[in-house]
Design an enzyme around this catalytic site. Structure first.
Site, short mmCIF file in Angstrom:
data_model
loop_
_atom_site.label_atom_id
_atom_site.label_comp_id
_atom_site.label_asym_id
_atom_site.label_seq_id
_atom_site.Cartn_x
_atom_site.Cartn_y
_atom_site.Cartn_z
N SER A 114 0.83 -1.21 0.00
CA SER A 114 0.00 0.00 0.00
C SER A 114 0.87 1.26 0.00
O SER A 114 0.52 2.26 -0.63
CB SER A 114 -0.97 0.00 1.20
OG SER A 114 -0.29 0.19 2.40
N HIS A 205 9.39 3.07 9.13
CA HIS A 205 9.18 2.13 10.22
C HIS A 205 7.87 2.50 10.92
O HIS A 205 7.64 3.68 11.20
CB HIS A 205 10.36 2.17 11.20
CG HIS A 205 10.25 1.12 12.25
ND1 HIS A 205 10.54 -0.21 12.00
CD2 HIS A 205 9.83 1.18 13.53
CE1 HIS A 205 10.31 -0.91 13.10
NE2 HIS A 205 9.88 -0.09 14.04
C1 GAR Z 1 4.27 -0.67 6.71
O1 GAR Z 1 3.47 -0.41 7.83
C2 GAR Z 1 5.71 -0.37 7.04
O2 GAR Z 1 5.89 0.65 7.95
C3 GAR Z 1 6.16 -1.68 7.63
O3 GAR Z 1 5.54 -2.65 6.81
C4 GAR Z 1 4.27 -2.15 6.38
C5 GAR Z 1 4.12 -2.41 4.91
O4 GAR Z 1 2.80 -2.13 4.52
N1 GAR Z 1 7.57 -1.80 7.62
C6 GAR Z 1 8.24 -2.39 8.61
O5 GAR Z 1 7.71 -2.90 9.56
C7 GAR Z 1 9.76 -2.35 8.47
N2 GAR Z 1 10.38 -2.65 9.69
P1 GAR Z 1 2.43 -2.02 2.98
O6 GAR Z 1 2.96 -3.28 2.30
O7 GAR Z 1 0.93 -1.97 2.94
O8 GAR Z 1 3.07 -0.81 2.42
#
Ligand code: GAR
Length: 293
Positions: A114, A205
Protein backbone atom coordinates in the site's frame (compact mmCIF):
# COMPACT_ATOMS: atom_id res chain seq x y z
CA UNK A 1 20.94 28.79 15.43
CA UNK A 2 24.35 28.96 13.71
CA UNK A 3 24.88 25.29 14.40
CA UNK A 4 21.49 24.53 12.79
CA UNK A 5 22.36 26.53 9.67
CA UNK A 6 25.74 24.84 9.43
CA UNK A 7 24.08 21.42 9.53
CA UNK A 8 21.33 22.42 7.11
CA UNK A 9 23.70 23.85 4.51
CA UNK A 10 26.46 21.33 5.24
CA UNK A 11 29.14 24.05 5.48
CA UNK A 12 32.10 24.74 7.80
CA UNK A 13 31.99 27.54 10.39
CA UNK A 14 34.22 29.77 8.22
CA UNK A 15 32.07 29.24 5.17
CA UNK A 16 28.91 29.99 7.16
CA UNK A 17 30.44 33.32 8.19
CA UNK A 18 31.15 34.20 4.53
CA UNK A 19 27.59 33.24 3.57
CA UNK A 20 26.11 35.41 6.32
CA UNK A 21 28.36 38.33 5.32
CA UNK A 22 27.14 37.88 1.73
CA UNK A 23 23.52 37.95 2.89
CA UNK A 24 24.10 41.10 4.97
CA UNK A 25 26.17 42.97 2.35
CA UNK A 26 23.95 41.91 -0.55
CA UNK A 27 20.86 42.96 1.43
CA UNK A 28 22.31 46.40 2.24
CA UNK A 29 23.43 46.90 -1.35
CA UNK A 30 19.93 45.98 -2.48
CA UNK A 31 18.38 48.53 -0.06
CA UNK A 32 20.68 51.31 -1.24
CA UNK A 33 20.14 50.48 -4.93
CA UNK A 34 16.35 50.40 -4.41
CA UNK A 35 16.33 53.85 -2.79
CA UNK A 36 18.62 55.31 -5.53
CA UNK A 37 16.37 54.01 -8.30
CA UNK A 38 13.32 55.53 -6.61
CA UNK A 39 15.18 58.85 -6.18
CA UNK A 40 15.70 58.97 -9.96
CA UNK A 41 11.96 58.55 -10.53
CA UNK A 42 11.38 61.70 -8.41
CA UNK A 43 8.48 60.00 -6.61
CA UNK A 44 7.39 61.47 -3.24
CA UNK A 45 7.70 59.20 -0.20
CA UNK A 46 4.29 57.66 0.51
CA UNK A 47 2.33 54.44 0.14
CA UNK A 48 3.15 54.08 -3.57
CA UNK A 49 6.84 54.70 -2.83
CA UNK A 50 6.84 51.93 -0.19
CA UNK A 51 5.06 49.48 -2.50
CA UNK A 52 7.47 50.21 -5.35
CA UNK A 53 10.41 49.96 -2.98
CA UNK A 54 9.33 46.49 -1.80
CA UNK A 55 8.77 45.31 -5.39
CA UNK A 56 12.14 46.72 -6.45
CA UNK A 57 14.18 45.19 -3.66
CA UNK A 58 12.47 41.84 -4.20
CA UNK A 59 13.48 41.99 -7.86
CA UNK A 60 17.05 43.19 -7.40
CA UNK A 61 17.90 41.24 -4.22
CA UNK A 62 19.02 38.09 -6.10
CA UNK A 63 21.26 40.15 -8.40
CA UNK A 64 22.83 42.05 -5.46
CA UNK A 65 23.47 38.91 -3.43
CA UNK A 66 24.94 37.07 -6.43
CA UNK A 67 27.19 40.06 -7.17
CA UNK A 68 28.53 40.19 -3.62
CA UNK A 69 28.93 36.41 -3.51
CA UNK A 70 31.53 36.47 -6.34
CA UNK A 71 34.40 38.25 -4.50
CA UNK A 72 33.54 36.30 -1.33
CA UNK A 73 33.81 33.00 -3.23
CA UNK A 74 30.20 31.98 -2.49
CA UNK A 75 28.68 32.21 -5.96
CA UNK A 76 28.04 28.45 -6.21
CA UNK A 77 26.13 28.39 -2.93
CA UNK A 78 23.99 31.42 -3.78
CA UNK A 79 23.25 30.28 -7.32
CA UNK A 80 21.71 27.10 -5.88
CA UNK A 81 20.10 28.93 -2.96
CA UNK A 82 18.31 31.45 -5.18
CA UNK A 83 17.26 28.79 -7.63
CA UNK A 84 15.76 26.77 -4.79
CA UNK A 85 14.03 29.87 -3.44
CA UNK A 86 12.59 30.58 -6.85
CA UNK A 87 11.19 27.07 -7.17
CA UNK A 88 9.71 27.21 -3.66
CA UNK A 89 8.06 30.62 -4.26
CA UNK A 90 6.66 29.71 -7.62
CA UNK A 91 5.34 26.39 -6.32
CA UNK A 92 7.25 24.66 -9.12
CA UNK A 93 8.88 22.03 -6.94
CA UNK A 94 7.55 19.49 -9.34
CA UNK A 95 9.45 20.90 -12.26
CA UNK A 96 12.66 19.49 -13.58
CA UNK A 97 15.54 21.75 -12.69
CA UNK A 98 17.30 22.63 -15.88
CA UNK A 99 20.36 20.54 -16.50
CA UNK A 100 19.60 18.11 -13.67
CA UNK A 101 19.32 14.40 -14.28
CA UNK A 102 16.03 12.64 -13.59
CA UNK A 103 16.21 10.71 -10.32
CA UNK A 104 15.28 7.05 -10.57
CA UNK A 105 13.75 5.32 -7.60
CA UNK A 106 13.67 1.63 -6.77
CA UNK A 107 10.98 0.70 -4.26
CA UNK A 108 11.79 -2.39 -2.19
CA UNK A 109 8.72 -4.05 -0.70
CA UNK A 110 7.82 -7.49 0.63
CA UNK A 111 4.11 -7.24 1.29
CA UNK A 112 0.76 -5.80 0.29
CA UNK A 113 2.43 -2.70 -1.12
CA UNK A 114 0.00 0.00 0.00
CA UNK A 115 2.90 2.38 0.65
CA UNK A 116 4.49 1.52 -2.68
CA UNK A 117 1.15 2.27 -4.33
CA UNK A 118 0.91 5.70 -2.66
CA UNK A 119 4.46 6.56 -3.70
CA UNK A 120 3.81 5.45 -7.28
CA UNK A 121 0.62 7.55 -7.41
CA UNK A 122 2.30 10.57 -5.85
CA UNK A 123 5.22 10.51 -8.28
CA UNK A 124 3.19 9.64 -11.36
CA UNK A 125 3.90 12.27 -14.03
CA UNK A 126 6.63 13.85 -11.90
CA UNK A 127 9.22 15.48 -14.10
CA UNK A 128 12.21 15.01 -11.77
CA UNK A 129 11.59 11.66 -10.09
CA UNK A 130 10.55 8.35 -11.57
CA UNK A 131 9.72 5.04 -9.92
CA UNK A 132 11.86 2.96 -12.24
CA UNK A 133 11.75 -0.38 -10.49
CA UNK A 134 9.98 -2.38 -7.80
CA UNK A 135 12.14 -4.92 -5.99
CA UNK A 136 10.44 -7.74 -4.13
CA UNK A 137 11.69 -10.77 -2.22
CA UNK A 138 8.37 -12.62 -2.16
CA UNK A 139 6.77 -14.16 -5.22
CA UNK A 140 3.03 -13.42 -5.12
CA UNK A 141 3.30 -10.36 -2.88
CA UNK A 142 0.59 -7.75 -3.46
CA UNK A 143 3.16 -5.15 -4.45
CA UNK A 144 3.98 -7.09 -7.64
CA UNK A 145 0.48 -6.65 -9.07
CA UNK A 146 0.56 -2.96 -8.10
CA UNK A 147 3.84 -2.46 -9.99
CA UNK A 148 2.65 -4.38 -13.02
CA UNK A 149 -0.57 -2.38 -13.18
CA UNK A 150 1.49 0.82 -13.14
CA UNK A 151 3.80 -0.53 -15.87
CA UNK A 152 6.82 -0.60 -13.56
CA UNK A 153 9.34 -3.42 -13.98
CA UNK A 154 9.65 -5.86 -11.08
CA UNK A 155 12.84 -7.52 -9.92
CA UNK A 156 12.34 -10.60 -7.75
CA UNK A 157 15.37 -11.11 -5.55
CA UNK A 158 16.77 -14.13 -3.74
CA UNK A 159 18.47 -14.40 -0.37
CA UNK A 160 21.77 -15.86 -1.56
CA UNK A 161 22.57 -13.13 -4.09
CA UNK A 162 21.17 -10.38 -1.85
CA UNK A 163 23.21 -11.24 1.22
CA UNK A 164 26.24 -13.08 -0.13
CA UNK A 165 26.43 -12.15 -3.80
CA UNK A 166 26.56 -8.72 -5.45
CA UNK A 167 23.53 -7.53 -3.40
CA UNK A 168 21.88 -6.85 -6.80
CA UNK A 169 23.95 -3.70 -7.19
CA UNK A 170 24.59 -4.41 -10.89
CA UNK A 171 20.91 -5.03 -11.56
CA UNK A 172 19.96 -1.81 -9.76
CA UNK A 173 22.57 0.10 -11.76
CA UNK A 174 21.17 -1.37 -14.96
CA UNK A 175 17.93 0.48 -14.12
CA UNK A 176 19.95 3.65 -13.42
CA UNK A 177 18.75 3.57 -9.83
CA UNK A 178 19.63 6.69 -7.85
CA UNK A 179 17.54 6.08 -4.74
CA UNK A 180 16.17 3.11 -2.85
CA UNK A 181 12.98 3.38 -0.81
CA UNK A 182 12.11 0.57 1.58
CA UNK A 183 8.34 0.43 1.81
CA UNK A 184 7.63 -2.58 3.99
CA UNK A 185 10.81 -4.44 3.04
CA UNK A 186 11.62 -6.94 5.75
CA UNK A 187 15.17 -8.10 5.00
CA UNK A 188 18.06 -6.27 6.59
CA UNK A 189 19.92 -4.29 3.94
CA UNK A 190 23.49 -5.64 3.55
CA UNK A 191 26.41 -3.27 4.11
CA UNK A 192 27.55 -3.68 0.49
CA UNK A 193 24.25 -2.30 -0.81
CA UNK A 194 24.27 0.54 1.72
CA UNK A 195 27.78 1.46 0.57
CA UNK A 196 26.71 1.43 -3.10
CA UNK A 197 23.83 3.82 -2.32
CA UNK A 198 25.36 5.78 0.54
CA UNK A 199 22.86 8.28 1.99
CA UNK A 200 20.32 7.28 -0.66
CA UNK A 201 18.30 4.58 1.05
CA UNK A 202 15.14 5.65 2.88
CA UNK A 203 13.06 3.40 5.13
CA UNK A 204 9.71 3.71 6.83
CA UNK A 205 9.18 2.13 10.22
CA UNK A 206 5.70 1.82 11.78
CA UNK A 207 6.64 3.19 15.22
CA UNK A 208 8.38 6.10 16.87
CA UNK A 209 12.02 5.00 16.73
CA UNK A 210 14.13 4.31 18.70
CA UNK A 211 11.16 2.63 20.39
CA UNK A 212 9.96 -0.66 18.90
CA UNK A 213 12.73 -0.99 16.34
CA UNK A 214 15.31 -3.69 15.64
CA UNK A 215 15.30 -7.30 14.55
CA UNK A 216 11.85 -8.91 14.50
CA UNK A 217 10.10 -5.56 14.87
CA UNK A 218 8.05 -5.26 11.73
CA UNK A 219 4.41 -4.93 10.74
CA UNK A 220 1.95 -6.33 13.26
CA UNK A 221 4.68 -7.31 15.77
CA UNK A 222 5.37 -3.61 16.29
CA UNK A 223 1.73 -2.76 16.94
CA UNK A 224 1.31 -5.72 19.30
CA UNK A 225 4.32 -4.55 21.29
CA UNK A 226 2.92 -1.02 21.42
CA UNK A 227 -0.42 -2.42 22.65
CA UNK A 228 1.22 -4.64 25.30
CA UNK A 229 3.23 -1.73 26.64
CA UNK A 230 0.03 0.34 27.03
CA UNK A 231 1.50 3.20 25.06
CA UNK A 232 -0.73 6.23 24.67
CA UNK A 233 0.85 7.20 21.36
CA UNK A 234 2.70 5.66 18.46
CA UNK A 235 3.43 6.74 14.93
CA UNK A 236 5.83 6.49 12.02
CA UNK A 237 9.51 7.14 11.48
CA UNK A 238 10.97 7.88 8.07
CA UNK A 239 14.74 7.59 8.18
CA UNK A 240 17.91 6.99 6.20
CA UNK A 241 19.23 3.45 6.36
CA UNK A 242 22.58 2.63 7.92
CA UNK A 243 24.18 -0.68 8.81
CA UNK A 244 22.07 -1.11 11.96
CA UNK A 245 18.42 -2.13 12.10
CA UNK A 246 16.03 0.87 12.20
CA UNK A 247 18.83 3.20 13.22
CA UNK A 248 19.86 5.79 10.58
CA UNK A 249 19.27 9.54 10.65
CA UNK A 250 15.62 10.45 11.13
CA UNK A 251 13.96 12.44 8.35
CA UNK A 252 10.45 12.71 9.80
CA UNK A 253 8.31 11.37 12.63
CA UNK A 254 4.54 11.70 12.92
CA UNK A 255 2.40 10.60 15.84
CA UNK A 256 -1.07 9.21 16.47
CA UNK A 257 -2.85 8.39 19.72
CA UNK A 258 -3.39 4.91 21.09
CA UNK A 259 -6.54 4.52 23.18
CA UNK A 260 -7.34 1.65 25.59
CA UNK A 261 -9.90 0.43 23.01
CA UNK A 262 -7.26 0.01 20.30
CA UNK A 263 -5.92 -3.40 19.36
CA UNK A 264 -2.99 -4.19 17.06
CA UNK A 265 -5.26 -4.02 13.98
CA UNK A 266 -6.72 -0.62 14.74
CA UNK A 267 -3.24 0.71 15.61
CA UNK A 268 -2.03 -0.64 12.26
CA UNK A 269 -4.84 1.25 10.52
CA UNK A 270 -3.92 4.53 12.20
CA UNK A 271 -0.25 4.03 11.42
CA UNK A 272 -0.97 3.14 7.81
CA UNK A 273 -3.02 6.31 7.44
CA UNK A 274 -0.03 8.34 8.67
CA UNK A 275 2.31 6.47 6.34
CA UNK A 276 0.13 7.11 3.32
CA UNK A 277 -0.21 10.78 4.21
CA UNK A 278 3.46 11.54 4.87
CA UNK A 279 5.73 8.98 3.22
CA UNK A 280 5.36 9.87 -0.49
CA UNK A 281 5.86 13.59 0.15
CA UNK A 282 8.83 12.95 2.46
CA UNK A 283 10.50 10.83 -0.22
CA UNK A 284 9.88 13.53 -2.82
CA UNK A 285 11.23 16.25 -0.53
CA UNK A 286 14.42 14.38 0.32
CA UNK A 287 15.17 13.74 -3.35
CA UNK A 288 14.30 17.25 -4.52
CA UNK A 289 16.33 18.80 -1.72
CA UNK A 290 19.30 16.76 -2.84
CA UNK A 291 18.92 18.08 -6.40
CA UNK A 292 18.17 21.71 -5.59
CA UNK A 293 20.69 22.41 -2.91
C1 GAR B 1 4.27 -0.67 6.71
O1 GAR B 1 3.47 -0.41 7.83
C2 GAR B 1 5.71 -0.37 7.04
O2 GAR B 1 5.89 0.65 7.95
C3 GAR B 1 6.16 -1.68 7.63
O3 GAR B 1 5.54 -2.65 6.81
C4 GAR B 1 4.27 -2.15 6.38
C5 GAR B 1 4.12 -2.41 4.91
O4 GAR B 1 2.80 -2.13 4.52
N1 GAR B 1 7.57 -1.80 7.62
C6 GAR B 1 8.24 -2.39 8.61
O5 GAR B 1 7.71 -2.90 9.56
C7 GAR B 1 9.76 -2.35 8.47
N2 GAR B 1 10.38 -2.65 9.69
P1 GAR B 1 2.43 -2.02 2.98
O6 GAR B 1 2.96 -3.28 2.30
O7 GAR B 1 0.93 -1.97 2.94
O8 GAR B 1 3.07 -0.81 2.42
Amino acid sequence: MFQKLQTKWKVSGGRLLLILVTFATGGSLCGIAGRKILEWTGLEKGVLWVILYIVLITLIWPACVLLVSIPLGQFGFFKKYIRKLFFRMSGQKNNMVLGEKQQNLAIFASGAGSNAQKIIEHLSGHTSIKVALVVCNKAGAGVIAIAEKAGIPVLIIEKEQFFRGNHYVDELRAYNTDWIVLAGFLWKVPVGLIAAFAGRIINIHPALLPKYGGKGMYGKHVHEAVRSANETETGITIHFVDEYYDHGKIILQEKCTVTPEDDADSIAQKVHALEHQYFPKAVEDVILNSIIK
